[in-house]
Design an enzyme around this catalytic site. Structure first.
Site, PDB file in Angstrom:
ATOM      1  N   GLU A  73      33.660  36.861  29.175  1.00 18.27           N
ATOM      2  CA  GLU A  73      34.395  35.721  29.725  1.00 18.27           C
ATOM      3  C   GLU A  73      34.505  34.581  28.706  1.00 18.27           C
ATOM      4  O   GLU A  73      34.661  33.422  29.081  1.00 18.27           O
ATOM      5  CB  GLU A  73      33.712  35.228  30.998  1.00 18.27           C
ATOM      6  CG  GLU A  73      33.791  36.238  32.131  1.00 18.27           C
ATOM      7  CD  GLU A  73      33.194  35.702  33.421  1.00 18.27           C
ATOM      8  OE1 GLU A  73      33.927  35.032  34.178  1.00 18.27           O
ATOM      9  OE2 GLU A  73      32.004  35.951  33.664  1.00 18.27           O
ATOM     10  N   SER A 131      32.060  37.855  37.762  1.00 16.21           N
ATOM     11  CA  SER A 131      32.430  38.453  39.049  1.00 16.21           C
ATOM     12  C   SER A 131      33.574  39.449  38.965  1.00 16.21           C
ATOM     13  O   SER A 131      33.674  40.353  39.787  1.00 16.21           O
ATOM     14  CB  SER A 131      32.799  37.343  40.033  1.00 16.21           C
ATOM     15  OG  SER A 131      33.832  36.534  39.507  1.00 16.21           O
ATOM     16  N   TYR A 154      42.422  34.782  36.699  1.00 12.77           N
ATOM     17  CA  TYR A 154      42.580  33.819  35.620  1.00 12.77           C
ATOM     18  C   TYR A 154      44.020  33.591  35.171  1.00 12.77           C
ATOM     19  O   TYR A 154      44.253  32.739  34.315  1.00 12.77           O
ATOM     20  CB  TYR A 154      41.725  34.252  34.423  1.00 12.77           C
ATOM     21  CG  TYR A 154      40.252  34.179  34.733  1.00 12.77           C
ATOM     22  CD1 TYR A 154      39.640  32.967  35.014  1.00 12.77           C
ATOM     23  CD2 TYR A 154      39.479  35.341  34.760  1.00 12.77           C
ATOM     24  CE1 TYR A 154      38.289  32.901  35.302  1.00 12.77           C
ATOM     25  CE2 TYR A 154      38.128  35.285  35.042  1.00 12.77           C
ATOM     26  CZ  TYR A 154      37.532  34.059  35.316  1.00 12.77           C
ATOM     27  OH  TYR A 154      36.195  34.012  35.600  1.00 12.77           O
ATOM     28  N   ARG A 190      28.751  28.614  43.552  1.00 11.96           N
ATOM     29  CA  ARG A 190      29.885  29.094  44.341  1.00 11.96           C
ATOM     30  C   ARG A 190      29.509  30.444  44.927  1.00 11.96           C
ATOM     31  O   ARG A 190      29.155  31.364  44.174  1.00 11.96           O
ATOM     32  CB  ARG A 190      31.113  29.232  43.439  1.00 11.96           C
ATOM     33  CG  ARG A 190      32.439  29.295  44.184  1.00 11.96           C
ATOM     34  CD  ARG A 190      33.585  29.669  43.272  1.00 11.96           C
ATOM     35  NE  ARG A 190      33.489  31.060  42.870  1.00 11.96           N
ATOM     36  CZ  ARG A 190      33.515  31.494  41.613  1.00 11.96           C
ATOM     37  NH1 ARG A 190      33.629  30.626  40.630  1.00 11.96           N
ATOM     38  NH2 ARG A 190      33.437  32.778  41.338  1.00 11.96           N
ATOM     39  N   ASP A 243      30.703  33.717  46.777  1.00 15.10           N
ATOM     40  CA  ASP A 243      31.891  34.515  47.101  1.00 15.10           C
ATOM     41  C   ASP A 243      31.575  35.440  48.267  1.00 15.10           C
ATOM     42  O   ASP A 243      30.480  36.021  48.334  1.00 15.10           O
ATOM     43  CB  ASP A 243      32.312  35.339  45.885  1.00 15.10           C
ATOM     44  CG  ASP A 243      32.730  34.449  44.711  1.00 15.10           C
ATOM     45  OD1 ASP A 243      33.066  33.278  44.949  1.00 15.10           O
ATOM     46  OD2 ASP A 243      32.699  34.942  43.564  1.00 15.10           O
ATOM     47  N   GLU A 254      28.382  37.647  46.062  1.00 18.71           N
ATOM     48  CA  GLU A 254      27.523  37.179  44.973  1.00 18.71           C
ATOM     49  C   GLU A 254      27.487  35.666  44.968  1.00 18.71           C
ATOM     50  O   GLU A 254      28.273  35.007  45.654  1.00 18.71           O
ATOM     51  CB  GLU A 254      28.020  37.685  43.615  1.00 18.71           C
ATOM     52  CG  GLU A 254      29.392  37.166  43.231  1.00 18.71           C
ATOM     53  CD  GLU A 254      29.859  37.723  41.890  1.00 18.71           C
ATOM     54  OE1 GLU A 254      29.187  38.596  41.356  1.00 18.71           O
ATOM     55  OE2 GLU A 254      30.879  37.235  41.393  1.00 18.71           O
ATOM     56  N   ASN A 289      27.570  32.496  42.174  1.00 14.46           N
ATOM     57  CA  ASN A 289      27.832  32.098  40.789  1.00 14.46           C
ATOM     58  C   ASN A 289      27.160  30.759  40.516  1.00 14.46           C
ATOM     59  O   ASN A 289      27.418  29.778  41.226  1.00 14.46           O
ATOM     60  CB  ASN A 289      29.339  31.949  40.548  1.00 14.46           C
ATOM     61  CG  ASN A 289      30.047  33.280  40.671  1.00 14.46           C
ATOM     62  OD1 ASN A 289      30.024  34.079  39.761  1.00 14.46           O
ATOM     63  ND2 ASN A 289      30.674  33.506  41.827  1.00 14.46           N
ATOM     64  N   GLY A 346      33.525  28.264  37.346  1.00 19.13           N
ATOM     65  CA  GLY A 346      34.541  27.913  36.366  1.00 19.13           C
ATOM     66  C   GLY A 346      35.126  26.538  36.600  1.00 19.13           C
ATOM     67  O   GLY A 346      35.146  26.030  37.720  1.00 19.13           O
TER      68      GLY A 346
END
Length: 801
Positions: free
Chosen positions: A509, A639, A705, A744, A746, A758, A760, A764
């Site tokens: 990433e 992720s 993205y 965050r 998900d 998961e 995070n 981002g």
């Protein structure tokens, strides 16, 4: 440090010095050696030397015309010189010593050369466990005021003499005579001033009795017309006087002693006025009862050689001391650079002192003197903080309880590790053992490199800080001032901070991180912070220079804009912990757990949080027992990196192989079909869930993205009770994993049921990122979001530092 067999076998005899005209001094930058260098040069000898590092003293020597080599090499030694070494030089490893032996050059101790160089002087030698340096300086200052014009050699720099030596043309030399390693036996004294005697230098003498015997032998070198001047208030000094064959005269602070001294010197007591009211509080430049005692010893010795005691007393009173003897390094506003008068009126003041005390008795005397000067009636001082570095394992071992007791006279004690010099560690001897016995508030900072940063975070207005010890703790006081100048401790706002944004990295990433980093840096600059972007991977592999992450130049905060492996898994956090730099986001443990999807699944499901069924595999041909469709992903990656959606069992092996190309294990989960949501947590509050609606129907790396590839709807189009449940679950997951800052969570919502995918720990921060979009819906724009990260991290660090 010197051993007995080295002294007996290694060095040339002192008589061999007579024909020598050139000297090379190894360790010339030290106070004792630089004084010897000046003395020999003044007597017309050719002098040069070497030292390991550049210092103010080496600069002074060079300015005075003495050649100084920085660095120890055999090439420094010339064939026509005698080698002189300090007792700190290791004879087995010194390249200069090795070269001198190979060439057959004579080698001498510093004490041998000093005693020889003083052969034409009448010597007053000042010795004892404590107070040698100050008493030598006082005696020298008093004799100078009496026009006796002595040569004075002190074991530390004296600022008013611009060094450790004061050159004089009179017949007398006042010399600090150290009892360590029997060095003082190379002197031939006419008068010996013995300040006190306690157990010390056990690495050489072994016991108090052996030390006392060595001092007695030294005093027995006094000629018939000389004197032993000893402190009558010290038991050890009295014992030496009783065992010595020299004529002995005591001194002390009582009125009776004043009369006794006057009688012995043939003076009227009313004219002498040597008592505590004259030498004590408010009368001398140097505070403390111990310094009044030192002054009495100096006056007695001066009286014995015919000094004018009235003039001498003025010189003694005005003597401001040697370096590192209760030396004031800073006395001014805690907020360095602010208005002094306003700070004084507000009590916003700081005093920083450097002191050489390294024995329990010295510590007690120094702390009492500081209390006397700074904490008397009407004082605005707040706390006495002592920052102590023990010196030598052998000195510390028998005195651990005594160190703890005397240090407890301070209000706050900060202890760092033992300065070993040449000693190897002794099992069971540690500064931690002192710290655990201190009865006051205590902090143990094992690395001295962290002392300035650690102590700065503890300071309050009105504090008096004393850096104390005989090792390299001398670096602490100036470093504390540098720390306060670059990182003010009194500011309680979070503006104009020095912030480094870490981005890039070496994960899959990386490109996403570059976008996050640039966006964050731009926002922080708009907010007025002093911001720079650093790619830590580039830094480590290209220059390897981390100097701007340590010391006074380090950032106030590192804003983490990295993603994926070596970023969200605790690796970068571990590096920053080692550098002791605060950072945004969760710590090492929470980051590592959250990055491990299978471990996260075990922790959350154990607490009743619903997650898709899954299995961890390490081989592409692994058998998957539960029915599909499936989602396959690397276990510890971002992720959507290496993510595959699989509907047919014969496609599983390829999907697992793809995931394993990014990680050593892959997580195969049941594919829950429903609405994908992501719920941020910011500052302990769960924001509104974001509904993720990819145009392709699959939320993979491209959809996540690529601008416009996914609709992000805030709040998610869900019933209020489901939204409330999603926020509760996100906050609970954040708490269970030990996360802080922003996270965050998900999840997939199917028929009102929430399945967590998961968590995070470094969400981002790009134009398509979910956290900024959710924050914006809550009325928090991107700049405000970045500032919240800054404030949360700095406030959290302030509470734990």
């Amino acid at each position: 440090m010197r051993k007995r067999d080295e002294i007996a076998q290694f060095f040339s005899s002192t008589q061999e010095l007579d024909p020598i005209r050139a000297f090379f001094l190894v360790g010339i930058g030290g106070a004792g050696m630089s004084a010897l260098a000046r003395l020999l040069a003044r007597q017309g000898y050719e002098v040069q030397g070497s030292d390991s590092t550049v210092s103010a003293e080496t600069h002074r020597l060079i300015a005075e015309g003495i050649e100084v080599h920085i660095g120890h090499t055999a090439a420094n030694v010339t064939d026509n010189s005698a080698l002189v070494v300090t007792d700190a030089i290791d004879l087995d490893t010194s390249p200069e010593v090795r070269a001198a032996r190979q060439r057959g050059l004579p080698i001498f101790r510093r004490s041998q050369a000093l005693g020889w160089a003083l052969r034409d002087k009448r010597i007053i030698a000042v010795t004892g466990t404590h107070g040698k340096t100050t008493t030598t300086g006082m005696l020298g200052a008093g004799l100078i005021a009496s026009d006796i014009d002595p040569l004075v050699i002190v074991g530390a720099n004296v600022p008013e003499w611009n060094g450790p030596i004061r050159e004089g043309n009179g017949e007398w030399a006042v010399v600090e005579a150290c009892e360590a390693y029997d060095a003082f036996h190379d002197l031939q004294p006419t008068i010996v001033v013995l300040t006190n005697l306690e157990l010390d230098h056990v690495d050489f003498h072994g016991s108090y009795e052996n030390l006392r015997e060595s001092v007695v032998r030294f005093t027995n070198r006094i000629p018939a017309d000389g004197f032993l001047v000893y402190c009558g208030e010290d038991r050890g000094a009295c014992e030496v006087a009783e065992l010595s064959g020299a004529r002995a005269i005591s001194y002390g602070l009582s009125i009776d002693w004043g009369r006794q001294m006057a009688n012995k010197l043939g003076l009227n007591f009313s004219d002498l006025h040597v008592d505590p009211t004259i030498l004590g509080v408010g009368k001398m430049s140097l505070p403390g009862r111990h310094n009044a005692l030192n002054a009495c010893g100096a006056l007695m010795a001066g009286g014995l050689i015919g000094a004018d005691l009235f003039r001498m007393m003025e010189g003694v009173r005005e003597f401001t001391g040697a370096e590192r003897r209760l030396q004031t390094i800073y006395d001014g506003p805690l907020a360095i650079g602010s208005d002094r008068e306003a700070a004084r009126l507000a009590g916003d003041w700081l005093t920083v002192i450097d002191d050489y005390a390294h024995h329990p008795s010295e510590i007690a005397a120094s702390l009492a003197a500081v209390r006397e000067r700074y904490f008397g009636p009407g004082s605005t001082s707040n706390r006495l903080i002592v920052v102590y570095q023990p010196h030598l394992y052998s000195r510390t071992a028998p005195l651990i309880a005594e160190f703890a007791e005397t240090l407890s006279a301070a209000d706050l004690v900060v202890i760092t590790d033992i300065y070993p010099a040449r000693e190897a560690p002794i099992p069971g001897v540690s500064s931690a053992r002192i710290a655990e016995r201190v009865t006051k508030n205590v902090r143990y900072v094992p690395s001295r490199h962290l002392l300035a940063q650690s102590v700065a975070g503890l300071l309050k207005p009105g504090d008096v800080v004393v850096g104390m010890g005989a090792g390299n703790i001398s670096e602490f006081a100036p470093k504390l001032i540098d720390e306060l100048e670059s990182h003010p401790v009194t500011r309680n706002d979070y503006q104009n901070r020095r912030i480094t944004v870490l981005y890039g990295g070496d994960s899959a990433e990386r490109e996403v991180s570059l976008l996050s980093g640039r966006a964050i840096a731009a926002a922080l600059k708009r907010l007025g912070h002093r911001t720079r972007l650093v790619d830590m991977t580039e830094r480590l592999y290209v220059s390897g220079d981390l100097s701007d992450f340590v010391g006074p130049n380090r950032p106030d905060l590192v804003f983490l804009a990295v993603h994926g492996t070596h970023a969200e898994d605790g690796a970068i956090q571990g590096l920053l912990e080692l550098l002791h730099v605060p950072y945004t986001g969760s710590g090492i443990q929470a980051s590592a757990i959250a990055m491990d999807k299978e471990l996260t699944k075990r922790i959350l499901t154990a607490q009743g949080i619903r997650m898709p069924r899954g299995v961890l595999v390490q081989e592409s041909q692994a058998e998957i027992e539960f029915a599909g469709p499936w989602v396959v992903k690397p276990n510890a990656q971002g992720s959507t990196v290496g993510l595959s959606f699989v509907t047919e069992r014969n496609e599983l092996a390829h999907a697992i192989h793809t995931a394993l190309s990014y990680d050593t294990s892959a997580l195969v989960e049941e594919w829950i079909v429903g609405m994908e949501i992501s719920t941020p947590v910011l500052g302990g509050v769960a924001l509104m869930p974001v509904e993720i609606a990819p145009n392709s129907g699959i939320y993979d790396f491209e959809s996540k993205y690529t601008p416009g590839a996914t609709q992000e709807i805030v709040p998610a189009r869900l019933p209020d009770d489901v939204i409330s449940d999603a926020r509760r679950i996100a906050l609970e997951a954040h708490r269970l994993l030990g996360c802080v800052g922003a996270t965050r969570t998900d999840a997939i919502v199917r028929d009102g049921e929430i399945f967590v995918l998961e968590v995070n720990t470094l969400p981002g921060m790009t134009g398509t990122s979910l956290l900024p979009n959710s924050a914006r819906a809550a009325g928090i724009d991107f700049d405000q979001l970045c500032q919240r990260h800054v404030v949360e991290a700095l406030e959290r660090y302030a509470k734990t530092s």
